[in-house]
Design a protein around this motif. Sequence first.
Motif, PDB file in Angstrom:
ATOM      1  N   ALA A   6      38.777 105.066  -0.132  1.00 27.12           N
ATOM      2  CA  ALA A   6      38.849 105.496   1.268  1.00 27.12           C
ATOM      3  C   ALA A   6      37.921 104.654   2.139  1.00 27.12           C
ATOM      4  CB  ALA A   6      38.502 106.977   1.380  1.00 27.12           C
ATOM      5  N   ALA A   7      36.716 104.361   1.610  1.00 28.80           N
ATOM      6  CA  ALA A   7      35.763 103.544   2.371  1.00 28.80           C
ATOM      7  C   ALA A   7      36.315 102.142   2.586  1.00 28.80           C
ATOM      8  CB  ALA A   7      34.424 103.482   1.633  1.00 28.80           C
ATOM      9  N   ALA A   8      36.966 101.589   1.541  1.00 25.78           N
ATOM     10  CA  ALA A   8      37.554 100.248   1.664  1.00 25.78           C
ATOM     11  C   ALA A   8      38.667 100.255   2.709  1.00 25.78           C
ATOM     12  CB  ALA A   8      38.091  99.782   0.308  1.00 25.78           C
ATOM     13  N   LEU A   9      39.458 101.315   2.712  1.00 29.98           N
ATOM     14  CA  LEU A   9      40.510 101.419   3.728  1.00 29.98           C
ATOM     15  C   LEU A   9      39.896 101.487   5.121  1.00 29.98           C
ATOM     16  CD1 LEU A   9      42.944 103.895   1.939  1.00 29.98           C
ATOM     17  CD2 LEU A   9      43.512 101.579   2.707  1.00 29.98           C
ATOM     18  N   GLY A  10      38.816 102.257   5.239  1.00 33.93           N
ATOM     19  CA  GLY A  10      38.124 102.384   6.520  1.00 33.93           C
ATOM     20  C   GLY A  10      37.624 101.037   7.021  1.00 33.93           C
ATOM     21  N   SER A  15      42.957 104.557   8.327  1.00 31.10           N
ATOM     22  CA  SER A  15      42.342 105.868   8.144  1.00 31.10           C
ATOM     23  C   SER A  15      42.826 106.460   6.819  1.00 31.10           C
ATOM     24  CB  SER A  15      42.670 106.788   9.319  1.00 31.10           C
ATOM     25  OG  SER A  15      43.911 107.404   9.125  1.00 31.10           O
ATOM     26  N   ALA A  16      41.961 107.244   6.186  1.00 26.27           N
ATOM     27  CA  ALA A  16      42.310 107.843   4.893  1.00 26.27           C
ATOM     28  C   ALA A  16      41.738 109.250   4.826  1.00 26.27           C
ATOM     29  CB  ALA A  16      41.740 106.989   3.764  1.00 26.27           C
ATOM     30  N   THR A  17      42.441 110.134   4.193  1.00 20.99           N
ATOM     31  CA  THR A  17      41.948 111.495   3.965  1.00 20.99           C
ATOM     32  C   THR A  17      41.756 111.671   2.468  1.00 20.99           C
ATOM     33  OG1 THR A  17      43.228 112.292   5.835  1.00 20.99           O
ATOM     34  CG2 THR A  17      42.466 113.948   4.261  1.00 20.99           C
ATOM     35  N   SER A  54      30.820  94.807  -7.690  1.00 24.43           N
ATOM     36  CA  SER A  54      30.473  96.210  -7.451  1.00 24.43           C
ATOM     37  C   SER A  54      28.989  96.352  -7.129  1.00 24.43           C
ATOM     38  CB  SER A  54      30.874  97.095  -8.631  1.00 24.43           C
ATOM     39  OG  SER A  54      29.937  97.001  -9.674  1.00 24.43           O
ATOM     40  N   LEU A  55      28.161  95.481  -7.711  1.00 21.36           N
ATOM     41  CA  LEU A  55      26.727  95.535  -7.402  1.00 21.36           C
ATOM     42  C   LEU A  55      26.501  95.239  -5.921  1.00 21.36           C
ATOM     43  CD1 LEU A  55      23.824  95.884  -8.297  1.00 21.36           C
ATOM     44  CD2 LEU A  55      23.803  93.489  -9.022  1.00 21.36           C
ATOM     45  N   VAL A  56      27.227  94.250  -5.409  1.00 16.91           N
ATOM     46  CA  VAL A  56      27.141  93.940  -3.968  1.00 16.91           C
ATOM     47  C   VAL A  56      27.512  95.172  -3.154  1.00 16.91           C
ATOM     48  CG1 VAL A  56      28.120  92.519  -2.115  1.00 16.91           C
ATOM     49  CG2 VAL A  56      27.665  91.496  -4.354  1.00 16.91           C
ATOM     50  N   ARG A  57      28.566  95.880  -3.587  1.00 18.66           N
ATOM     51  CA  ARG A  57      29.025  97.086  -2.869  1.00 18.66           C
ATOM     52  C   ARG A  57      28.002  98.215  -2.942  1.00 18.66           C
ATOM     53  NH1 ARG A  57      32.253  94.876   0.450  1.00 18.66           N
ATOM     54  NH2 ARG A  57      33.961  93.763  -0.493  1.00 18.66           N
TER      55      ARG A  57
END
Length: 108
Positions: A6-10, A15-17, A54-57
């Motif tokens: 959802a955060a990646a979509l944002g 928008s994501a629910t 993923s560490l960067v994220r």
Amino acid sequence: MGLAAAAALGRAGRSATVLEQFEFGHDRGSSHGTARIFKVSYPEPQFVRLAQESLVRWRELEDQTGDEILMMTGMLDVGRIEGRREALKECGADFEFLAAAMIVLISQ
Ligand SMILES: Cc1cc2nc3c(=O)[nH]c(=O)nc-3n(C[C@H](O)[C@H](O)[C@H](O)COP(=O)(O)OP(=O)(O)OC[C@H]3O[C@@H](n4cnc5c(N)ncnc54)[C@H](O)[C@@H]3O)c2cc1C
């Protein structure tokens, strides 16, 4: 994974629910606790790169929230090493190979 998606979509302007069956912060997901393994040591370069990304994220999330989420303490990965050295080298990961005798010395 759902929240990360959802955060990646944002970030991509969509928008994501996210629907969660239990209460926020529940302890019935896959695994829980304050100590978890985070490693980049895999025999497949694509997994090493995924872990590096993923560490960067994780660090980005820490910057956004102001919280320390992932505290690294160092890790000794014991077991089969086939392919790991090559994969880690290929991906420029920071690692050191120890012989069994060295591990005995360090642990004393
Ligand atoms: C014993 C164990 C130890 C582990 N140790 C580590 C480790 O050291 N390091 C590591 O990186 N990984 C570890 N893992 C793996 C890690 O826990 C999972 O990869 C990760 O939690 C998966 O996240 P997820 O969001 O996909 O699933 P989950 O964390 O399980 O989250 C899924 C969420 O979806 C909700 N949900 C499910 N179905 C529905 C529905 N129908 N409607 C609404 N909500 C629903 C659930 O309630 C839950 O909150 C471990 C796993 C286990 C089992």
